[in-house]
Design a protein around this motif. Structure first.
Motif, PDB file in Angstrom:
ATOM      1  N   LEU A 242       1.120  -1.246   0.030  1.00 49.93           N
ATOM      2  CA  LEU A 242       0.346  -0.186   0.041  1.00 49.93           C
ATOM      3  C   LEU A 242       0.972   1.521   0.114  1.00 49.93           C
ATOM      4  O   LEU A 242       0.438   2.232  -0.560  1.00 49.93           O
ATOM      5  N   VAL A 243       1.689   1.391   0.253  1.00 49.99           N
ATOM      6  CA  VAL A 243       3.335   2.391   0.838  1.00 49.99           C
ATOM      7  C   VAL A 243       3.894   2.909  -0.458  1.00 49.99           C
ATOM      8  O   VAL A 243       3.315   3.459  -0.777  1.00 49.99           O
ATOM      9  N   ILE A 244       4.212   1.410  -1.021  1.00 49.70           N
ATOM     10  CA  ILE A 244       4.794   1.706  -2.638  1.00 49.70           C
ATOM     11  C   ILE A 244       3.160   2.379  -3.526  1.00 49.70           C
ATOM     12  O   ILE A 244       3.878   3.013  -4.351  1.00 49.70           O
ATOM     13  N   ALA A 245       2.529   2.153  -3.904  1.00 45.00           N
ATOM     14  CA  ALA A 245       1.174   2.227  -4.455  1.00 45.00           C
ATOM     15  C   ALA A 245       1.135   3.718  -4.070  1.00 45.00           C
ATOM     16  O   ALA A 245       1.140   4.770  -5.589  1.00 45.00           O
ATOM     17  N   ALA A 246       1.151   4.237  -2.989  1.00 52.78           N
ATOM     18  CA  ALA A 246       0.600   5.172  -2.775  1.00 52.78           C
ATOM     19  C   ALA A 246       1.545   6.517  -3.039  1.00 52.78           C
ATOM     20  O   ALA A 246       1.351   7.463  -2.562  1.00 52.78           O
ATOM     21  N   THR A 247       2.352   6.013  -2.606  1.00 53.37           N
ATOM     22  CA  THR A 247       4.103   6.684  -2.912  1.00 53.37           C
ATOM     23  C   THR A 247       3.859   7.047  -4.386  1.00 53.37           C
ATOM     24  O   THR A 247       4.970   7.621  -4.995  1.00 53.37           O
ATOM     25  N   VAL A 248       3.548   6.117  -5.109  1.00 57.21           N
ATOM     26  CA  VAL A 248       3.959   6.216  -6.423  1.00 57.21           C
ATOM     27  C   VAL A 248       3.070   7.220  -6.986  1.00 57.21           C
ATOM     28  O   VAL A 248       3.181   8.276  -8.124  1.00 57.21           O
ATOM     29  N   VAL A 249       1.663   6.711  -7.178  1.00 61.84           N
ATOM     30  CA  VAL A 249       0.509   8.318  -6.877  1.00 61.84           C
ATOM     31  C   VAL A 249       0.719   9.269  -6.282  1.00 61.84           C
ATOM     32  O   VAL A 249       0.472  10.482  -7.439  1.00 61.84           O
ATOM     33  N   GLY A 250       1.709   9.800  -5.372  1.00 65.02           N
ATOM     34  CA  GLY A 250       1.406  10.890  -4.616  1.00 65.02           C
ATOM     35  C   GLY A 250       2.945  11.575  -5.757  1.00 65.02           C
ATOM     36  O   GLY A 250       2.967  12.732  -5.999  1.00 65.02           O
ATOM     37  N   GLY A 251       3.857  10.403  -6.412  1.00 66.07           N
ATOM     38  CA  GLY A 251       4.961  10.983  -7.143  1.00 66.07           C
ATOM     39  C   GLY A 251       4.424  11.589  -8.737  1.00 66.07           C
ATOM     40  O   GLY A 251       4.682  11.994  -8.630  1.00 66.07           O
TER      41      GLY A 251
END
Length: 257
Positions: A242-251
């Protein structure tokens, strides 16, 4: 400083920052690196360059709570190996911030977030048999510590995004959960406090930003307490995904903004 005061934020903007502060506390006592989501939220709500100065005291509040929770598990030989290289990275990041405007910083934060997501995915796929932390004393080990240290110092100064870099290093050095949390807690407390004079000198921290920080620090505490409770119960693999997915979306959001 080109930032908003507490009184200039709308209700939803303050709620988003409060949720991000809650996640800072959780990440400091449970899943290091999860605050890359907080970084994306701060940079989306506030001017990107100023957001790094507003977020820094919030991170320090989380660091203090993490040190109070895991201070007996820190591995100081590893910390002493990292600090000189981190100092060089912080200086390089400061020089970058002197030159960069808000648009460049926003793009850089977005790129750093996507890079850190890629690093995290790579680490998950290539993680091998863990070693004892003391074993990383070879020439290759020292070179790795310096490389990660410089990158960690630069990313933490420019975007407060050194968490994934240091997480990768500590995990590759063979740290177990408590040793990982204790060592990273002292590492980020010392590094983040050392960054304060640089941020003040750059105009990223002033009285207005500290007023906002005082309001947000209240939300760090319950996040940290929940993280300490959940650290032995959380499904780490799912949460990292979930962290990886949210990081990609945020970036991506910052790059396209």
């Amino acid at each position: 400083m080109n930032t908003m005061t507490l009184w200039h934020l709308s209700g939803w903007q303050f709620a988003a920052l409060a949720a991000a502060a809650l996640l800072v506390g959780f990440s400091k006592t449970a899943v290091s690196g999860a605050n890359t989501i907080s970084l994306a939220v701060f940079a989306a709500v506030l001017p990107a360059r100023a957001s790094t100065g507003v977020l820094l005291p919030v991170l320090i509040a989380g660091d203090l709570l993490a040190v109070a929770s895991y201070r007996r598990h820190a591995h100081w030989p590893t910390l002493w190996r990292l600090f000189p290289a981190v100092g060089a990275g912080v200086v390089a990041g400061t020089l970058f911030l002197v030159w960069a405007d808000d648009g460049v910083v926003r793009t850089s934060i977005g790129a750093i977030l996507l890079f850190m997501a890629g690093v995290t995915i790579w680490r998950r796929r290539t993680a091998g048999t863990p070693r004892e932390p003391d074993a990383v004393t070879t020439r290759a080990g020292r070179l790795k510590a310096r490389s990660y240290g410089v990158l960690g110092g630069f990313t933490t100064m420019v975007a407060n995004a050194g968490g994934p870099v240091m997480s990768l290093y500590l995990l590759s050095a063979g740290f177990r959960k408590l040793g990982f949390l204790g060592t990273s807690a002292f590492f980020f407390l010392i590094v983040n406090v050392a960054k304060v004079p640089f941020s003040v000198g750059l105009g990223l921290i002033d009285g207005r930003s500290l007023l906002l920080d005082a309001a947000l620090a209240v939300f760090v505490v319950p996040g940290a307490l929940f993280g300490k409770w959940a650290v032995h119960r959380i499904d780490q693999r799912l949460f990292e995904q979930l962290v990886i997915a949210a990081t990609v979306v945020g970036g991506a959001q910052l790059l396209l903004r």
